[in-house]
Design an enzyme around this catalytic site. Structure first.
Site, PDB file in Angstrom:
ATOM      1  N   SER A   1      -4.148   1.211  -4.389  1.00  0.00           N
ATOM      2  CA  SER A   1      -3.527  -0.049  -3.958  1.00  0.00           C
ATOM      3  C   SER A   1      -4.566  -1.132  -3.696  1.00  0.00           C
ATOM      4  O   SER A   1      -4.229  -2.216  -3.244  1.00  0.00           O
ATOM      5  CB  SER A   1      -2.680   0.179  -2.700  1.00  0.00           C
TER       6      SER A   1
ATOM      7  N   HIS B   1       0.832  -1.210   0.000  1.00  0.00           N
ATOM      8  CA  HIS B   1       0.000   0.000   0.000  1.00  0.00           C
ATOM      9  C   HIS B   1       0.866   1.261   0.000  1.00  0.00           C
ATOM     10  O   HIS B   1       0.641   2.188  -0.784  1.00  0.00           O
ATOM     11  CB  HIS B   1      -0.932   0.030   1.218  1.00  0.00           C
TER      12      HIS B   1
ATOM     13  N   GLU C   1      -5.768   9.615   0.613  1.00  0.00           N
ATOM     14  CA  GLU C   1      -6.072   8.174   0.603  1.00  0.00           C
ATOM     15  C   GLU C   1      -7.186   7.785  -0.374  1.00  0.00           C
ATOM     16  O   GLU C   1      -7.093   6.751  -1.026  1.00  0.00           O
ATOM     17  CB  GLU C   1      -6.449   7.684   2.011  1.00  0.00           C
TER      18      GLU C   1
ATOM     19  N   HIS D   1       1.242   5.286  -2.505  1.00  0.00           N
ATOM     20  CA  HIS D   1       1.627   6.667  -2.202  1.00  0.00           C
ATOM     21  C   HIS D   1       2.812   7.205  -2.990  1.00  0.00           C
ATOM     22  O   HIS D   1       2.878   8.407  -3.261  1.00  0.00           O
ATOM     23  CB  HIS D   1       1.981   6.809  -0.713  1.00  0.00           C
TER      24      HIS D   1
HETATM   25 CO    CO Z   1      -1.911   5.303   3.068  1.00  0.00          CO
END
Ligand code: CO
Ligand code: PHE
Length: 286
Positions: free
Chosen positions: A204, A139, A185, A144
């Site tokens: 993700s 993730h 997010e 990110h």
């Molecule tokens: Co995150």
């Protein structure tokens, strides 16, 4: 001094990650990436996660993300963070640093304010291949890091870190963390070819990537900072509301004003449940 493990807000979930590791975790919560701890099975799980997710991106992920993804480098094993840093630092002067798992607010904001992004070093189990609640190395890296190669987004992340330290002093971390949740997010962006995802939690996730962009179930609203700061969120299901921007510059500009008066104003206003639509709110159609 040993650091304490961290869990999500009021969550009853036990902490994940090894925060002791023979005293190797520093007081700022960074630690060496424990590369020797990865098994052949871990590298294979990462390879399969990467392959599945990369194939899902066209038509669902934003252009900037797709363009930057190759900058992560190797895809057939878990990368060494130093390999990524060689390219990332040259691009935007950001670096990634290893952490044992979730870290507290102040160390988290401090790292971001110094253009350091904390990446969890452990990988999910094969049983969690399709869904995991806590952030793991897949993730954090896949979700990110690609957008940290984008100059506007990279600057925004640093401003968020500085704003976090300020919010901490004003007791407004909960409001600010909702902004993080619904943008960094789970944010959506309107691009020339349609609606796309830029939030790491979406990018993700194999299920939520498709869901967030194409499902008729959730509501999609234009990004409104105060609305977002009042909106609760669920950490263990797909989102019921997504907020949409038109560009990363819009995100940067809308978050640039001093939030102090906003935090004050919000103290007197009720929270909004994750699935509520307020009178007069216009849904964004894809
Ligand atoms: Co995150
Ligand atoms: N402008 C915000 C403040 O004054 C800081 C911030 C910047 C927050 C970017 C989020 C993102 O508090």
């Amino acid at each position: 001094m040993a650091v304490e493990p961290v869990v999500y807000g009021a969550s009853e979930r036990p902490p994940r990650g090894d925060y002791a590791r023979g005293g190797q975790v520093h007081s700022d919560y960074t630690c060496p990436q424990n590369y020797a701890a990865y098994t052949a099975a871990d590298h294979d799980t990462y390879r399969r996660l990467y392959e599945r997710q990369a194939a899902l991106l066209p038509g669902l992920a934003c252009d900037e993300f797709i363009a930057a993804l190759p900058s992560l480098g190797v895809k057939d094993r878990i990368p060494r963070f130093e390999e990524i840093n060689e390219r990332l630092y040259k691009a935007t002067q950001w670096e990634i640093v290893a952490v044992p798992g979730l870290i507290p607010e102040v160390p988290f904001f401090t790292l971001l304010a110094n253009r350091k992004f904390p990446v969890t070093d452990w990988l999910r189990t094969p049983e969690e291949f399709d869904y995991i609640v806590e952030p793991d190395v897949f993730h954090d890296l896949f979700g990110h890091v690609p957008l940290l190669f984008n100059p506007v987004f990279a600057d925004h992340m640093q401003e968020y870190g500085k704003g976090g330290l300020k919010a901490h002093g004003l007791n407004a971390c909960e409001q600010l963390s909702r902004l993080y949740w619904y943008t960094i997010e789970f944010g959506l962006i309107q691009q020339k070819d349609g609606l796309r995802a830029y939030g790491a939690g979406i990018l993700s996730s194999s299920g939520e990537l498709q869901y967030s962009v194409t499902s008729l179930e959730p509501q999609r609203l234009a990004l409104d900072i105060e609305r977002v700061m009042r909106t609760r969120y669920k950490i263990d299901s797909y989102q019921q509301t997504y907020f949409v921007i038109n560009s990363f510059q819009e995100l940067f500009d809308k978050t640039a004003p001093d939030f102090t008066p906003i935090y004050q104003r919000l103290q007197g206003l009720p929270e909004i449940a994750a699935d509520v639509r307020l009178a007069g709110e216009v849904l964004i159609q894809r």
